[in-house]
Design a protein around this motif. Sequence first.
Motif, mmCIF file in Angstrom:
data_model
loop_
_atom_site.group_PDB
_atom_site.id
_atom_site.type_symbol
_atom_site.label_atom_id
_atom_site.label_comp_id
_atom_site.label_asym_id
_atom_site.label_seq_id
_atom_site.Cartn_x
_atom_site.Cartn_y
_atom_site.Cartn_z
ATOM 1 N N MET A 146 7.914 7.950 -6.581
ATOM 2 C CA MET A 146 9.252 7.509 -6.971
ATOM 3 C C MET A 146 10.104 7.235 -5.742
ATOM 4 O O MET A 146 10.933 6.318 -5.732
ATOM 5 C CB MET A 146 9.918 8.563 -7.855
ATOM 6 C CG MET A 146 9.255 8.735 -9.213
ATOM 7 S SD MET A 146 9.041 7.166 -10.104
ATOM 8 C CE MET A 146 10.743 6.634 -10.297
ATOM 9 N N LYS A 147 9.893 8.005 -4.682
ATOM 10 C CA LYS A 147 10.603 7.752 -3.426
ATOM 11 C C LYS A 147 10.216 6.378 -2.896
ATOM 12 O O LYS A 147 11.082 5.607 -2.430
ATOM 13 C CB LYS A 147 10.263 8.830 -2.398
ATOM 14 C CG LYS A 147 10.916 8.615 -1.040
ATOM 15 C CD LYS A 147 10.492 9.687 -0.048
ATOM 16 C CE LYS A 147 11.089 9.422 1.334
ATOM 17 N NZ LYS A 147 10.652 10.427 2.332
ATOM 18 N N PHE A 148 8.931 6.058 -2.957
ATOM 19 C CA PHE A 148 8.461 4.741 -2.527
ATOM 20 C C PHE A 148 9.119 3.651 -3.360
ATOM 21 O O PHE A 148 9.578 2.634 -2.835
ATOM 22 C CB PHE A 148 6.940 4.677 -2.666
ATOM 23 C CG PHE A 148 6.355 3.322 -2.394
ATOM 24 C CD1 PHE A 148 6.022 2.950 -1.104
ATOM 25 C CD2 PHE A 148 6.150 2.409 -3.413
ATOM 26 C CE1 PHE A 148 5.485 1.698 -0.836
ATOM 27 C CE2 PHE A 148 5.625 1.152 -3.161
ATOM 28 C CZ PHE A 148 5.294 0.799 -1.868
ATOM 29 N N PHE A 149 9.176 3.867 -4.679
ATOM 30 C CA PHE A 149 9.785 2.894 -5.586
ATOM 31 C C PHE A 149 11.249 2.667 -5.232
ATOM 32 O O PHE A 149 11.742 1.534 -5.224
ATOM 33 C CB PHE A 149 9.639 3.382 -7.024
ATOM 34 C CG PHE A 149 10.227 2.452 -8.054
ATOM 35 C CD1 PHE A 149 9.960 1.096 -8.020
ATOM 36 C CD2 PHE A 149 11.035 2.949 -9.064
ATOM 37 C CE1 PHE A 149 10.489 0.235 -8.970
ATOM 38 C CE2 PHE A 149 11.578 2.103 -10.019
ATOM 39 C CZ PHE A 149 11.297 0.741 -9.976
ATOM 40 N N LEU A 151 2.160 0.124 -8.715
ATOM 41 C CA LEU A 151 2.531 -0.009 -10.121
ATOM 42 C C LEU A 151 1.454 0.592 -11.024
ATOM 43 O O LEU A 151 1.756 1.236 -12.034
ATOM 44 C CB LEU A 151 2.756 -1.478 -10.474
ATOM 45 C CG LEU A 151 4.116 -2.059 -10.127
ATOM 46 C CD1 LEU A 151 4.176 -3.541 -10.453
ATOM 47 C CD2 LEU A 151 5.230 -1.307 -10.867
ATOM 48 N N ASP A 152 0.194 0.386 -10.651
ATOM 49 C CA ASP A 152 -0.902 0.962 -11.429
ATOM 50 C C ASP A 152 -0.942 2.483 -11.280
ATOM 51 O O ASP A 152 -1.305 3.199 -12.222
ATOM 52 C CB ASP A 152 -2.239 0.357 -11.005
ATOM 53 C CG ASP A 152 -2.381 -1.092 -11.456
ATOM 54 O OD1 ASP A 152 -1.669 -1.483 -12.397
ATOM 55 O OD2 ASP A 152 -3.192 -1.827 -10.861
ATOM 56 N N VAL A 153 -0.571 2.971 -10.097
ATOM 57 C CA VAL A 153 -0.496 4.422 -9.901
ATOM 58 C C VAL A 153 0.582 5.012 -10.811
ATOM 59 O O VAL A 153 0.374 6.057 -11.456
ATOM 60 C CB VAL A 153 -0.210 4.766 -8.425
ATOM 61 C CG1 VAL A 153 0.061 6.262 -8.270
ATOM 62 C CG2 VAL A 153 -1.374 4.357 -7.541
ATOM 63 N N GLU A 207 0.818 -1.198 0.000
ATOM 64 C CA GLU A 207 0.000 0.000 0.000
ATOM 65 C C GLU A 207 0.864 1.265 0.000
ATOM 66 O O GLU A 207 1.936 1.312 0.593
ATOM 67 C CB GLU A 207 -0.910 0.012 1.222
ATOM 68 C CG GLU A 207 -1.988 -1.055 1.175
ATOM 69 C CD GLU A 207 -2.954 -0.926 2.334
ATOM 70 O OE1 GLU A 207 -2.792 0.009 3.139
ATOM 71 O OE2 GLU A 207 -3.873 -1.755 2.417
ATOM 72 N N ILE A 208 0.384 2.278 -0.662
ATOM 73 C CA ILE A 208 1.101 3.558 -0.702
ATOM 74 C C ILE A 208 0.223 4.685 -0.180
ATOM 75 O O ILE A 208 0.525 5.857 -0.382
ATOM 76 C CB ILE A 208 1.567 3.877 -2.142
ATOM 77 C CG1 ILE A 208 0.370 3.866 -3.107
ATOM 78 C CG2 ILE A 208 2.628 2.903 -2.594
ATOM 79 C CD1 ILE A 208 0.720 4.376 -4.486
#
Length: 234
Positions: free
Chosen positions: A129-132, A96-98, A18-19
């Motif tokens: 992108m930070k989450f990624f 990924l969908d986001v 989750e993000i």
Amino acid sequence: MLNFDYFASNIAHYFMTEITEYITNDFKAIDSQDSISTVQSFFDDLHFSHFPIIEEGIYIGSIASEDLQTFDIEKKVIDYKFTLEGFFARTTTIWLDVLEIFAKNHTNLVPVLDESNAYVGYYEIEDIMKFFHETPFLKEPGSILIVKKSAVEYSMSQITQIIESNNGKLLGVFISDLDAQNVEVTLKLSIGAINEIIQTFRRYDYEIISEHEEDNYINNLKERSDYLEKYLNI
């Protein structure tokens, strides 16, 4: 022995992370009754490409900063409702969908709605992108291996079996290129004998796209080529 169910569950968890903690409301959504002049001033001070518009608390679309330059400053946002772009994510949308929503709509901001279509807030591309970058795929040390095979013949279970049968561990995997004939798969490996993994992929007719110093097959070809060139120049 390959535990594919374990692999699949971990990959699923990886992609389903989750993000929602990145949803922000630093700036309130623009009301449809606001003047174009007010909205232009709002965009002048910020870097957003789009921003959500609400009408009586309901999200009706996002206004693009580029479009504002052609609007009459005396009119209201609602007068240009037909220009609003309707993209959004839900609180349940996986990251990924986001990312795909960001890319498809050429935006740096994506509005977020809950399952009842109520406006919740928005995601900014920098936060996603930070989450990624914090995912094991990028954060953990390891080797990147890119393989290619016929789109009708490749098998994800076979790929994981090749890696794990050579004592490798898979940190992440995604389809990096795809057309009607071939599929290209990018792999992140944490441990394992990379040369043995590479050679096993070749035995299963996978083409190795990435270059690796440990690739004995390529190194041997290079040595033979250098020897032949030296011989021909004698």
